[in-house]
Motif scaffolding. Sequence first.
Motif, PDB file in Angstrom:
ATOM      1  N   HIS A 101      43.141  34.833  28.731  1.00 13.20           N
ATOM      2  CA  HIS A 101      41.724  35.140  28.952  1.00 13.20           C
ATOM      3  C   HIS A 101      41.636  36.555  29.531  1.00 13.20           C
ATOM      4  O   HIS A 101      42.042  36.790  30.671  1.00 13.20           O
ATOM      5  N   PHE A 102      41.112  37.476  28.732  1.00 14.64           N
ATOM      6  CA  PHE A 102      41.033  38.886  29.124  1.00 14.64           C
ATOM      7  C   PHE A 102      39.590  39.233  29.466  1.00 14.64           C
ATOM      8  O   PHE A 102      38.666  38.921  28.711  1.00 14.64           O
ATOM      9  N   THR A 103      39.399  39.878  30.615  1.00 15.18           N
ATOM     10  CA  THR A 103      38.049  40.266  31.043  1.00 15.18           C
ATOM     11  C   THR A 103      38.070  41.696  31.546  1.00 15.18           C
ATOM     12  O   THR A 103      38.943  42.070  32.348  1.00 15.18           O
ATOM     13  N   TYR A 104      37.119  42.486  31.085  1.00 15.16           N
ATOM     14  CA  TYR A 104      36.935  43.835  31.619  1.00 15.16           C
ATOM     15  C   TYR A 104      35.638  43.854  32.417  1.00 15.16           C
ATOM     16  O   TYR A 104      34.594  43.436  31.916  1.00 15.16           O
ATOM     17  N   LYS A 105      35.707  44.331  33.669  1.00 17.39           N
ATOM     18  CA  LYS A 105      34.525  44.376  34.521  1.00 17.39           C
ATOM     19  C   LYS A 105      34.280  45.793  35.002  1.00 17.39           C
ATOM     20  O   LYS A 105      35.215  46.522  35.323  1.00 17.39           O
ATOM     21  N   ASP A 106      33.014  46.158  35.068  1.00 12.91           N
ATOM     22  CA  ASP A 106      32.610  47.432  35.650  1.00 12.91           C
ATOM     23  C   ASP A 106      32.234  47.209  37.105  1.00 12.91           C
ATOM     24  O   ASP A 106      31.368  46.389  37.406  1.00 12.91           O
ATOM     25  N   TYR A 107      32.920  47.926  37.991  1.00  9.82           N
ATOM     26  CA  TYR A 107      32.534  47.923  39.396  1.00  9.82           C
ATOM     27  C   TYR A 107      31.828  49.234  39.684  1.00  9.82           C
ATOM     28  O   TYR A 107      31.841  50.167  38.878  1.00  9.82           O
ATOM     29  N   LYS A 108      31.205  49.332  40.861  1.00 11.76           N
ATOM     30  CA  LYS A 108      30.510  50.582  41.177  1.00 11.76           C
ATOM     31  C   LYS A 108      31.494  51.724  41.368  1.00 11.76           C
ATOM     32  O   LYS A 108      31.128  52.889  41.297  1.00 11.76           O
ATOM     33  N   THR A 109      32.753  51.386  41.615  1.00  7.27           N
ATOM     34  CA  THR A 109      33.759  52.419  41.810  1.00  7.27           C
ATOM     35  C   THR A 109      34.545  52.712  40.549  1.00  7.27           C
ATOM     36  O   THR A 109      34.952  53.842  40.325  1.00  7.27           O
ATOM     37  N   ALA A 110      34.804  51.703  39.750  1.00  2.00           N
ATOM     38  CA  ALA A 110      35.670  51.888  38.593  1.00  2.00           C
ATOM     39  C   ALA A 110      35.598  50.657  37.711  1.00  2.00           C
ATOM     40  O   ALA A 110      35.034  49.635  38.087  1.00  2.00           O
ATOM     41  N   GLY A 111      36.194  50.755  36.531  1.00  2.00           N
ATOM     42  CA  GLY A 111      36.335  49.595  35.682  1.00  2.00           C
ATOM     43  C   GLY A 111      37.749  49.071  35.796  1.00  2.00           C
ATOM     44  O   GLY A 111      38.689  49.832  36.004  1.00  2.00           O
ATOM     45  N   ILE A 112      37.900  47.756  35.680  1.00  2.00           N
ATOM     46  CA  ILE A 112      39.239  47.182  35.786  1.00  2.00           C
ATOM     47  C   ILE A 112      39.306  45.942  34.912  1.00  2.00           C
ATOM     48  O   ILE A 112      38.295  45.269  34.679  1.00  2.00           O
ATOM     49  N   SER A 113      40.495  45.649  34.395  1.00  2.00           N
ATOM     50  CA  SER A 113      40.662  44.497  33.517  1.00  2.00           C
ATOM     51  C   SER A 113      41.517  43.432  34.202  1.00  2.00           C
ATOM     52  O   SER A 113      42.366  43.745  35.038  1.00  2.00           O
ATOM     53  N   TYR A 114      41.244  42.195  33.840  1.00  2.00           N
ATOM     54  CA  TYR A 114      42.008  41.056  34.323  1.00  2.00           C
ATOM     55  C   TYR A 114      42.489  40.260  33.113  1.00  2.00           C
ATOM     56  O   TYR A 114      41.748  40.099  32.145  1.00  2.00           O
ATOM     57  N   ALA A 115      43.709  39.759  33.177  1.00  2.94           N
ATOM     58  CA  ALA A 115      44.220  38.864  32.143  1.00  2.94           C
ATOM     59  C   ALA A 115      44.779  37.626  32.836  1.00  2.94           C
ATOM     60  O   ALA A 115      45.598  37.739  33.750  1.00  2.94           O
ATOM     61  N   ARG A 116      44.330  36.461  32.420  1.00  3.51           N
ATOM     62  CA  ARG A 116      44.781  35.214  33.036  1.00  3.51           C
ATOM     63  C   ARG A 116      45.099  34.181  31.961  1.00  3.51           C
ATOM     64  O   ARG A 116      44.755  34.357  30.790  1.00  3.51           O
ATOM     65  N   GLY A 117      45.754  33.106  32.396  1.00  2.00           N
ATOM     66  CA  GLY A 117      46.010  31.989  31.490  1.00  2.00           C
ATOM     67  C   GLY A 117      47.470  31.761  31.186  1.00  2.00           C
ATOM     68  O   GLY A 117      47.865  30.677  30.769  1.00  2.00           O
ATOM     69  N   THR A 118      48.297  32.797  31.381  1.00  2.00           N
ATOM     70  CA  THR A 118      49.740  32.652  31.194  1.00  2.00           C
ATOM     71  C   THR A 118      50.447  33.191  32.432  1.00  2.00           C
ATOM     72  O   THR A 118      49.867  33.926  33.227  1.00  2.00           O
ATOM     73  N   ARG A 119      51.714  32.838  32.592  1.00  2.00           N
ATOM     74  CA  ARG A 119      52.413  33.061  33.851  1.00  2.00           C
ATOM     75  C   ARG A 119      52.422  34.517  34.304  1.00  2.00           C
ATOM     76  O   ARG A 119      52.003  34.845  35.420  1.00  2.00           O
ATOM     77  N   LEU A 120      52.890  35.419  33.454  1.00  2.00           N
ATOM     78  CA  LEU A 120      53.000  36.818  33.866  1.00  2.00           C
ATOM     79  C   LEU A 120      51.633  37.480  33.997  1.00  2.00           C
ATOM     80  O   LEU A 120      51.425  38.319  34.879  1.00  2.00           O
TER      81      LEU A 120
END
Length: 370
Positions: A101-120
Amino acid sequence: MKNLFLSIFLLSNSLFLFSQEEFEYRIEGTFPETVTSTYVYLIQTWPELEQNTLILSDSALIENGKFIMQGTSRNNGYVYTLSPEDSSYGGLVVLEPGTIHFTYKDYKTAGISYARGTRLNDWVTDSLNVPSVELMEFAMNNLSDITTKSPEEQQQIFEQQRPIAKRYIDNLISFIEKNAKLPIGEYYFIILQQVLRKEDKERILPLMSDEAQMKCLEINSKIQANYVKEGETYRPFTAKKIDESSFVLSEVIGEHELTLLNFWASWCRPCLKKIPYLKELQEKYGEKGLNIVGVSIDENEMFWRKAVEKNEMNWIQVIDNAEASQRASILYGVDRIPANVLVDKDGQIVGVNLSEEELSAKVESILKMD
């Protein structure tokens, strides 16, 4: 952080055996809703391919910020970049069997991505990405306009930042050390080795694969071989300016009596402390022939842009995020920041890593001579 008591030894020795077996993956991704009717590409990032080689492993159509990508691969544990056609929204994933599950979010400081669902991917997100948001939020809320604070306020803010930064660095070092023989550990060690402490690098390097060790030594040798000295000819490079246009150093050198290359980053406390001095230098000598070029080594463009804007750094600003072999910081052998290189109108280097007093004296003497 996830419970990670699996044997790193067994995993590291079996990863590449497993990577020969074909597996199925599925990536369910989310970008801002404004990203639509465009494609996202899966690009192998580490292990590194041959220079200037770009292989698109997979692609998917983004509709209203969402996409699904699925396929088969043998590259279990390899590091990939998910990059839309608007690459400012990209991020990393570790390719593993199962659903990511990959998500890209915009914060007021920067954009950052998260990847979840598997171990690493869970490990990367919990150990590195989540703590980095805390650090970035603090930096942009407190450091971006640091030059407007009194010395006492500045010191108080820096003291507040110290434990946040320490937690992030400790997490980073621990993650790399525990994953030293895996592609994701090698990747972070190689791209961040210039900001790690010498003792940490010396402890972790022998844990790496032979390939990764050779890559690190190659980068370090290139930096050391590129140390610049007074009397040498400047080294041309191109970079992206803050207005998205292209900056070409060779087009600037002859237009000014002196060009000062100032290497810095938005997260670098000593760099931020130099900003008031650079403003004074520009005000005093800008019309007399001094041109300042800020060369940021930030990885995150939004973070760089906000720091420039909030600190009113009104001289040429470029970001040094080209391919490693093309980066200005490597071409000039920069192994720590802040750093500076002073070049005259004939392209000769007349100062390297000068102190404020030395730099002011050098600029004054050269401009008076002219």
